[in-house]
Design a protein around this motif. Structure first.
Motif, PDB file in Angstrom:
ATOM      1  N   SER A  83      -8.555  53.783  26.450  1.00 62.16           N
ATOM      2  CA  SER A  83      -8.355  53.900  25.006  1.00 62.16           C
ATOM      3  C   SER A  83      -8.493  52.530  24.347  1.00 62.16           C
ATOM      4  O   SER A  83      -7.990  51.530  24.858  1.00 62.16           O
ATOM      5  CB  SER A  83      -6.978  54.485  24.690  1.00 62.16           C
TER       6      SER A  83
ATOM      7  N   THR B 211       5.038  66.384  20.376  1.00 65.60           N
ATOM      8  CA  THR B 211       4.320  65.173  19.982  1.00 65.60           C
ATOM      9  C   THR B 211       4.745  64.713  18.594  1.00 65.60           C
ATOM     10  O   THR B 211       4.876  63.511  18.326  1.00 65.60           O
ATOM     11  CB  THR B 211       2.802  65.429  20.005  1.00 65.60           C
TER      12      THR B 211
ATOM     13  N   ARG C 290      -5.570  56.929  28.642  1.00 64.67           N
ATOM     14  CA  ARG C 290      -5.203  56.121  27.473  1.00 64.67           C
ATOM     15  C   ARG C 290      -4.957  54.666  27.865  1.00 64.67           C
ATOM     16  O   ARG C 290      -5.325  53.745  27.135  1.00 64.67           O
ATOM     17  CB  ARG C 290      -3.958  56.703  26.816  1.00 64.67           C
TER      18      ARG C 290
ATOM     19  N   SER D 173       4.502  60.971  16.387  1.00 63.31           N
ATOM     20  CA  SER D 173       3.073  60.704  16.390  1.00 63.31           C
ATOM     21  C   SER D 173       2.327  61.956  15.939  1.00 63.31           C
ATOM     22  O   SER D 173       2.907  62.889  15.396  1.00 63.31           O
ATOM     23  CB  SER D 173       2.620  60.263  17.789  1.00 63.31           C
ATOM     24  N   HIS D 174       1.039  61.984  16.202  1.00 62.33           N
ATOM     25  CA  HIS D 174       0.200  63.142  15.905  1.00 62.33           C
ATOM     26  C   HIS D 174      -0.726  63.360  17.091  1.00 62.33           C
ATOM     27  O   HIS D 174      -0.848  62.497  17.968  1.00 62.33           O
ATOM     28  CB  HIS D 174      -0.619  62.905  14.635  1.00 62.33           C
TER      29      HIS D 174
ATOM     30  N   ALA E 237       0.306  61.771  22.630  1.00 61.41           N
ATOM     31  CA  ALA E 237       0.584  61.001  21.414  1.00 61.41           C
ATOM     32  C   ALA E 237      -0.115  59.641  21.471  1.00 61.41           C
ATOM     33  O   ALA E 237       0.118  58.869  22.393  1.00 61.41           O
ATOM     34  CB  ALA E 237       2.086  60.804  21.249  1.00 61.41           C
ATOM     35  N   PRO E 238      -0.961  59.331  20.489  1.00 60.46           N
ATOM     36  CA  PRO E 238      -1.617  58.016  20.483  1.00 60.46           C
ATOM     37  C   PRO E 238      -0.626  56.864  20.320  1.00 60.46           C
ATOM     38  O   PRO E 238      -0.799  55.809  20.906  1.00 60.46           O
ATOM     39  CB  PRO E 238      -2.559  58.101  19.275  1.00 60.46           C
ATOM     40  N   HIS E 239       0.425  57.094  19.525  1.00 63.57           N
ATOM     41  CA  HIS E 239       1.400  56.036  19.264  1.00 63.57           C
ATOM     42  C   HIS E 239       2.819  56.596  19.343  1.00 63.57           C
ATOM     43  O   HIS E 239       3.503  56.760  18.335  1.00 63.57           O
ATOM     44  CB  HIS E 239       1.150  55.416  17.888  1.00 63.57           C
ATOM     45  N   PRO E 240       3.303  56.881  20.554  1.00 64.39           N
ATOM     46  CA  PRO E 240       4.649  57.454  20.696  1.00 64.39           C
ATOM     47  C   PRO E 240       5.744  56.446  20.356  1.00 64.39           C
ATOM     48  O   PRO E 240       5.575  55.242  20.557  1.00 64.39           O
ATOM     49  CB  PRO E 240       4.709  57.843  22.177  1.00 64.39           C
ATOM     50  N   THR E 241       6.844  56.958  19.827  1.00 63.47           N
ATOM     51  CA  THR E 241       8.007  56.130  19.523  1.00 63.47           C
ATOM     52  C   THR E 241       9.000  56.257  20.670  1.00 63.47           C
ATOM     53  O   THR E 241       9.615  57.310  20.861  1.00 63.47           O
ATOM     54  CB  THR E 241       8.654  56.579  18.206  1.00 63.47           C
TER      55      THR E 241
ATOM     56  N   ASP F 189      -4.382  63.583  18.543  1.00 58.93           N
ATOM     57  CA  ASP F 189      -5.791  63.295  18.302  1.00 58.93           C
ATOM     58  C   ASP F 189      -6.642  64.152  19.228  1.00 58.93           C
ATOM     59  O   ASP F 189      -6.137  65.092  19.869  1.00 58.93           O
ATOM     60  CB  ASP F 189      -6.070  61.807  18.498  1.00 58.93           C
TER      61      ASP F 189
END
Length: 288
Positions: free
Chosen positions: A287, A159, A283, A164-165, A42-46, A167
């Motif tokens: 990243s 994910t 990452r 997130s999504h 996940a690029p931007h995990p919560t 990538d």
């Protein structure tokens, strides 16, 4: 009234323990690695959704494990007598009821996070039926292939659950973790070798024991090298990871007792968990 409350509490604790024991052997090999993989993919995990992802993965794992353990309780009687069915903690009928109850529970819970999570949940159910009802676990090749696909399927869903999504880096992480799992999964079969032979179960370990040992001895350190290069791990960490992989692989060739196999499998599980941390390493350092 107090005694009744205590009795109710003990019964509830007993039921929770029964459910946990269905999944106990997969915590190190499935629950923890997929959770870590979801964070890495996940690029931007919560972060606040950590409980969500653990519950989502565990519910699907529980559903599959109950289904799988209902198929051949005699094997578990030899290999894993602590599991609920051979231990007499639950009847086969009650286990079946829980398994089918979990199908709509998993689907509804997944739908709360969107269509992608729902699709992953439905795909996992289809793979579970194929694996358990249509002989997917009967040969070493089909078992490894189906398990690898089933292992990859929840990672995109997890994910999404984490907010997130996926990538291109996440997709690469999922692809390589699945291939690594497919080519080294039979390491987990060594600890069950005796029971598998007694029940006639066909795995790579029972059919081609020498090949299985050599493939782990070579495969684990080779994957360690390739993944270190792929995720651009620094020299010191790469050296440590490759050295650890070499030790893990060599153990399966050198130590061949039942107790040694159990220890080797634990070390393999740790190695496989580290595999899922490597995309997170990339990452963090590379990243933008």
């Amino acid at each position: 009234m107090l005694s009744q409350a205590l009795d109710s509490g003990r019964r509830i604790n007993g039921h929770i323990m029964t459910l946990f024991l269905f999944t106990k052997s997969d915590v190190l090999t499935v629950l923890i690695p997929i959770t870590l993989s979801a964070f890495a993919a996940a690029p931007h995990p919560t972060v606040t959704r950590i409980p969500d992802i653990i519950i989502w993965i565990w519910l699907h794992l529980l559903k599959h494990d109950i289904y799988n353990q209902m198929q051949d309780p005699e094997e578990d009687q030899k290999n894993k007598p602590y599991r609920p069915l051979p231990a007499g903690r639950i009847t086969a009928q009650n286990a079946a009821d829980v398994r089918w109850l979990l199908v709509p529970v998993c689907l509804v819970f997944s739908a709360m996070y969107g269509s992608k999570a729902l699709a992953c949940s439905a795909g996992l159910e289809a793979l579970s039926i194929w694996y358990n009802e249509f002989g997917g676990d009967k040969t070493g090749l089909s078992k490894n292939l189906l398990t690898a696909i089933a292992y990859a399927t929840p990672e995109p869903g997890a994910t999404v659950v984490i907010g997130s999504h996926i990538d291109s880096i996440g997709a690469l992480a999922v692809a390589f973790s699945s291939v690594v799992f497919a080519t080294t999964l039979h390491a987990q079969d060594f600890k069950d070798e005796e029971g598998d032979r007694l029940t006639g179960r066909r795995t790579l370990v029972t059919l081609f024991p020498t090949f299985a040992r050599i493939s782990i001895m070579i495969g684990v350190p080779l994957w360690s090298l390739c993944l270190s290069r792929l995720w651009k791990v620094d020299f010191v960490c790469s050296l440590a990871f490759i050295a650890y992989g070499t030790v893990v692989g060599a153990r399966f060739m050198v130590y061949r007792t039942a107790s040694a196999h159990k220890q080797s499998c634990k070390l393999y599980s740790l190695w496989f968990t580290l595999v899922h941390l490597l995309p997170g390493y990339w990452r963090f350092f590379y990243s933008t």
